[in-house]
Design a protein around this motif. Sequence first.
Motif, mmCIF file in Angstrom:
data_model
loop_
_atom_site.group_PDB
_atom_site.id
_atom_site.type_symbol
_atom_site.label_atom_id
_atom_site.label_comp_id
_atom_site.label_asym_id
_atom_site.label_seq_id
_atom_site.Cartn_x
_atom_site.Cartn_y
_atom_site.Cartn_z
ATOM 1 N N VAL A 25 -1.259 -4.236 8.204
ATOM 2 C CA VAL A 25 0.070 -3.940 7.647
ATOM 3 C C VAL A 25 0.063 -4.062 6.123
ATOM 4 C CG1 VAL A 25 2.495 -4.634 7.605
ATOM 5 C CG2 VAL A 25 1.234 -4.633 9.762
ATOM 6 N N GLY A 26 -0.531 -5.138 5.613
ATOM 7 C CA GLY A 26 -0.533 -5.334 4.169
ATOM 8 C C GLY A 26 -1.550 -4.490 3.435
ATOM 9 N N GLY A 27 -2.667 -4.186 4.102
ATOM 10 C CA GLY A 27 -3.730 -3.458 3.419
ATOM 11 C C GLY A 27 -3.671 -1.958 3.567
ATOM 12 N N ALA A 28 -2.923 -1.447 4.565
ATOM 13 C CA ALA A 28 -2.884 0.003 4.775
ATOM 14 C C ALA A 28 -2.336 0.758 3.559
ATOM 15 C CB ALA A 28 -2.066 0.326 6.022
ATOM 16 N N PRO A 29 -1.195 0.341 2.967
ATOM 17 C CA PRO A 29 -0.753 1.046 1.754
ATOM 18 C C PRO A 29 -1.736 0.909 0.595
ATOM 19 C CG PRO A 29 1.050 -0.199 2.716
ATOM 20 C CD PRO A 29 -0.191 -0.637 3.423
ATOM 21 N N VAL A 30 -2.397 -0.236 0.495
ATOM 22 C CA VAL A 30 -3.404 -0.407 -0.560
ATOM 23 C C VAL A 30 -4.573 0.542 -0.336
ATOM 24 C CG1 VAL A 30 -4.973 -2.045 -1.660
ATOM 25 C CG2 VAL A 30 -2.727 -2.810 -0.877
#
Length: 320
Positions: A17-22
């Motif tokens: 969840v936190g790394g997908a946009p990154v």
Amino acid sequence: MSGVGYVAVGAQVVVVVGGAPVLGGWMRQVRARLEGRAGAGVGQPWRDVRKLLRKEAVTPVGTGPAFRLAPLLLVATTAVVAALMPLASTRTPVSGSADLILVVALLALGTVALALAGLDTGTAFGGMGASREMTIAALVEPTILLAVFAVSIPVGSTNLAAIIAGTIHHPARPASPAGLLAVAALAVAVLAEAGRIPVDNPATHLELTMVHEAMVLEYAGPDLALVELGSQMRLAVLLGLLGSLAAPWGTATGGSLPLLGLALVLLVVKTALLGTLLAAAEVFWAKVRLFKVPELLAGSFLLALLAVVASYFLTGEAVR
């Protein structure tokens, strides 16, 4: 099951969840650098999500529950897949439920939810995008099933945790003919499932070429933020699955926190590397014509079928 297993499940979901946009921002940055542009920065997708969440939700007149629930279903199903899949550890409380058919069904549920939302709007673009998306999904889902089934034959189980654990203990399997064919087929299926070039272009808004974007044109505000986040999460999960099957080394098979931490770092590295390769390839690839997409996906299905046949015969020879 020790507490490390529960930590692994939570860590996988948080990382996805936190790394997908990154990951999405990193891929955009790679493309920008290769095209001679400065780029907006790795954190731009998160800034876009934050901006959209502050806006007012707008619902088109005449839409029903399908339109309103699709973004939530897309994010929820992908989060469940991230929890089920053995991305960082094969020993979790839910590893016994990480069956291949269940994972593919959850991914398909998110696809169907968006297609129904596109139809629910009653617009020409929504119906066109939904029709194209379901045509692609009808060819992609069997390919994913066959490709992973090919590498599951030596293990004797369709459980993803068992497949990855078995591959770790037999490092030569990914380099076998069946393993290489399965990975090649799965790579093409991942491109189609994630809506990337050459099957779809996530940056286009041309009505003749849109697939995913045509279904979500009517979304705005927080709903659009969830759609964008869900799409990025699907890409991260699919790349994580591809990396775990092609190079599972580093995935934790024990109940140690240091091993789990190392596995999470290696998961991020493998996914970022695959994202970098994909972004670099998209600079030189062109989107294929819509009528050529079934031919491309049929070719990947044939590769997956050949992988199943090769795996069956190679396993039979090993038994003898």
